[in-house]
Design a protein around this motif. Structure first.
Motif, PDB file in Angstrom:
ATOM      1  N   GLN A   1       0.852  -1.189   0.000  1.00 22.76           N
ATOM      2  CA  GLN A   1       0.000   0.000   0.000  1.00 22.76           C
ATOM      3  C   GLN A   1       0.883   1.232   0.000  1.00 22.76           C
ATOM      4  N   ILE A   2       0.492   2.224  -0.778  1.00 25.11           N
ATOM      5  CA  ILE A   2       1.157   3.522  -0.721  1.00 25.11           C
ATOM      6  C   ILE A   2       0.107   4.558  -0.362  1.00 25.11           C
ATOM      7  N   GLY A   3       0.531   5.577   0.335  1.00 31.59           N
ATOM      8  CA  GLY A   3      -0.387   6.625   0.748  1.00 31.59           C
ATOM      9  C   GLY A   3       0.188   7.993   0.448  1.00 31.59           C
ATOM     10  N   TYR A   4      -0.712   8.941   0.340  1.00 32.95           N
ATOM     11  CA  TYR A   4      -0.312  10.315   0.061  1.00 32.95           C
ATOM     12  C   TYR A   4      -1.159  11.249   0.911  1.00 32.95           C
TER      13      TYR A   4
ATOM     14  N   LYS B   1      -6.203  12.176   3.156  1.00 31.91           N
ATOM     15  CA  LYS B   1      -5.222  11.143   2.812  1.00 31.91           C
ATOM     16  C   LYS B   1      -5.821  10.227   1.744  1.00 31.91           C
ATOM     17  N   VAL B   2      -4.973   9.781   0.828  1.00 31.11           N
ATOM     18  CA  VAL B   2      -5.384   8.860  -0.229  1.00 31.11           C
ATOM     19  C   VAL B   2      -4.455   7.649  -0.185  1.00 31.11           C
ATOM     20  N   PHE B   3      -5.029   6.449  -0.360  1.00 31.66           N
ATOM     21  CA  PHE B   3      -4.262   5.208  -0.338  1.00 31.66           C
ATOM     22  C   PHE B   3      -4.558   4.388  -1.589  1.00 31.66           C
ATOM     23  N   LEU B   4      -3.550   3.717  -2.109  1.00 37.46           N
ATOM     24  CA  LEU B   4      -3.713   2.781  -3.207  1.00 37.46           C
ATOM     25  C   LEU B   4      -3.019   1.497  -2.790  1.00 37.46           C
ATOM     26  N   GLY B   5      -3.694   0.357  -2.962  1.00 46.20           N
ATOM     27  CA  GLY B   5      -3.092  -0.877  -2.508  1.00 46.20           C
ATOM     28  C   GLY B   5      -3.474  -2.093  -3.324  1.00 46.20           C
TER      29      GLY B   5
ATOM     30  N   ARG C   1     -12.403 -21.807  -3.493  1.00 46.45           N
ATOM     31  CA  ARG C   1     -11.672 -20.575  -3.826  1.00 46.45           C
ATOM     32  C   ARG C   1     -10.187 -20.905  -3.844  1.00 46.45           C
ATOM     33  N   ASP C   2      -9.523 -20.568  -4.945  1.00 46.17           N
ATOM     34  CA  ASP C   2      -8.124 -20.934  -5.093  1.00 46.17           C
ATOM     35  C   ASP C   2      -7.187 -19.741  -4.992  1.00 46.17           C
ATOM     36  N   LYS C   3      -7.668 -18.545  -5.308  1.00 48.22           N
ATOM     37  CA  LYS C   3      -6.834 -17.354  -5.202  1.00 48.22           C
ATOM     38  C   LYS C   3      -7.737 -16.135  -5.108  1.00 48.22           C
ATOM     39  N   ASN C   4      -7.403 -15.230  -4.203  1.00 46.35           N
ATOM     40  CA  ASN C   4      -8.121 -13.967  -4.052  1.00 46.35           C
ATOM     41  C   ASN C   4      -7.140 -12.826  -4.272  1.00 46.35           C
ATOM     42  N   THR C   5      -7.545 -11.836  -5.051  1.00 51.33           N
ATOM     43  CA  THR C   5      -6.761 -10.617  -5.206  1.00 51.33           C
ATOM     44  C   THR C   5      -7.690  -9.419  -5.040  1.00 51.33           C
ATOM     45  N   VAL C   6      -7.126  -8.332  -4.555  1.00 50.87           N
ATOM     46  CA  VAL C   6      -7.911  -7.107  -4.415  1.00 50.87           C
ATOM     47  C   VAL C   6      -7.012  -5.910  -4.715  1.00 50.87           C
ATOM     48  N   ILE C   7      -7.560  -4.989  -5.489  1.00 45.94           N
ATOM     49  CA  ILE C   7      -6.941  -3.692  -5.744  1.00 45.94           C
ATOM     50  C   ILE C   7      -7.879  -2.660  -5.137  1.00 45.94           C
ATOM     51  N   TYR C   8      -7.335  -1.730  -4.371  1.00 50.22           N
ATOM     52  CA  TYR C   8      -8.227  -0.787  -3.690  1.00 50.22           C
ATOM     53  C   TYR C   8      -7.675   0.632  -3.700  1.00 50.22           C
ATOM     54  N   LEU C   9      -8.618   1.565  -3.598  1.00 54.93           N
ATOM     55  CA  LEU C   9      -8.328   2.988  -3.469  1.00 54.93           C
ATOM     56  C   LEU C   9      -9.109   3.487  -2.270  1.00 54.93           C
ATOM     57  N   GLY C  10      -8.423   4.102  -1.331  1.00 56.93           N
ATOM     58  CA  GLY C  10      -9.080   4.597  -0.124  1.00 56.93           C
ATOM     59  C   GLY C  10      -8.870   6.089   0.048  1.00 56.93           C
ATOM     60  N   ASN C  11      -9.873   6.753   0.586  1.00 59.48           N
ATOM     61  CA  ASN C  11      -9.824   8.182   0.896  1.00 59.48           C
ATOM     62  C   ASN C  11     -10.209   8.377   2.346  1.00 59.48           C
ATOM     63  N   ARG C  12      -9.513   9.253   3.038  1.00 63.89           N
ATOM     64  CA  ARG C  12      -9.849   9.602   4.417  1.00 63.89           C
ATOM     65  C   ARG C  12      -9.812  11.114   4.555  1.00 63.89           C
ATOM     66  N   ILE C  13     -10.880  11.667   5.110  1.00 66.04           N
ATOM     67  CA  ILE C  13     -10.930  13.102   5.386  1.00 66.04           C
ATOM     68  C   ILE C  13     -11.201  13.266   6.875  1.00 66.04           C
ATOM     69  N   ALA C  14     -10.280  13.913   7.573  1.00 63.03           N
ATOM     70  CA  ALA C  14     -10.391  14.100   9.019  1.00 63.03           C
ATOM     71  C   ALA C  14     -10.973  15.470   9.323  1.00 63.03           C
ATOM     72  N   CYS C  15     -11.993  15.469  10.171  1.00 62.44           N
ATOM     73  CA  CYS C  15     -12.618  16.697  10.671  1.00 62.44           C
ATOM     74  C   CYS C  15     -12.589  16.610  12.190  1.00 62.44           C
ATOM     75  N   GLY C  16     -11.461  17.010  12.785  1.00 59.33           N
ATOM     76  CA  GLY C  16     -11.304  16.846  14.230  1.00 59.33           C
ATOM     77  C   GLY C  16     -11.258  15.357  14.563  1.00 59.33           C
ATOM     78  N   PRO C  17     -12.052  14.924  15.561  1.00 61.28           N
ATOM     79  CA  PRO C  17     -12.030  13.509  15.930  1.00 61.28           C
ATOM     80  C   PRO C  17     -12.862  12.615  15.003  1.00 61.28           C
ATOM     81  N   VAL C  18     -13.531  13.205  14.010  1.00 66.73           N
ATOM     82  CA  VAL C  18     -14.358  12.419  13.079  1.00 66.73           C
ATOM     83  C   VAL C  18     -13.608  12.264  11.751  1.00 66.73           C
ATOM     84  N   VAL C  19     -13.561  11.028  11.272  1.00 63.25           N
ATOM     85  CA  VAL C  19     -12.931  10.726   9.984  1.00 63.25           C
ATOM     86  C   VAL C  19     -14.005  10.171   9.059  1.00 63.25           C
ATOM     87  N   PHE C  20     -14.081  10.723   7.859  1.00 62.58           N
ATOM     88  CA  PHE C  20     -14.997  10.209   6.841  1.00 62.58           C
ATOM     89  C   PHE C  20     -14.166   9.452   5.809  1.00 62.58           C
TER      90      PHE C  20
END
Length: 103
Positions: free
Chosen positions: A22-25, A32-36, A52-71
């Motif tokens: 995973q890399i993040g920016y 914050k943005v993550f790609l993994g 099931r013989d093999k599982n793969t996942v590609i993901y993109l994540g976004n996090r926006i912090a507003c004080g103690p709340v993260v969306f």
């Protein structure tokens, strides 16, 4: 009594390899943005046919912090391969949205 259906080895340990990267920016002070990528790959021939013989996942994540709340907003593309059954790969495109309170 065996209630595992067609796979008498269901529930037993299966040797596998896997991992993730995973890399993040930090785009701004609050965003914050993550790609993994992640995979889980049992040794060939260990799962029963149709398992099931093999599982793969590609993901993109976004996090926006507003004080103690993260969306968050995530996109995940899951692919599952099945052993020996001739079944097509399974694909799941998933969108997750959440709010998290940190305390």
């Amino acid at each position: 009594m065996n209630n595992t259906g067609a796979d008498p080895d269901l529930g037993k340990e299966i040797e596998a390899r896997g991992g993730w990267i995973q890399i993040g920016y930090q785009a701004t002070g609050a965003w914050k943005v993550f790609l993994g990528y992640s995979f889980d790959d049992p040794d060939d021939g260990l799962p029963a046919a149709g398992a099931r013989d093999k599982n793969t996942v590609i993901y993109l994540g976004n996090r926006i912090a507003c004080g103690p709340v993260v969306f968050g907003a995530d996109y995940l593309n899951w692919t599952t391969e099945f052993s020996g059954s001739g079944a097509d790969d399974g694909t799941d495109n998933r969108f997750n949205f959440f709010a998290q309170y940190n305390f």
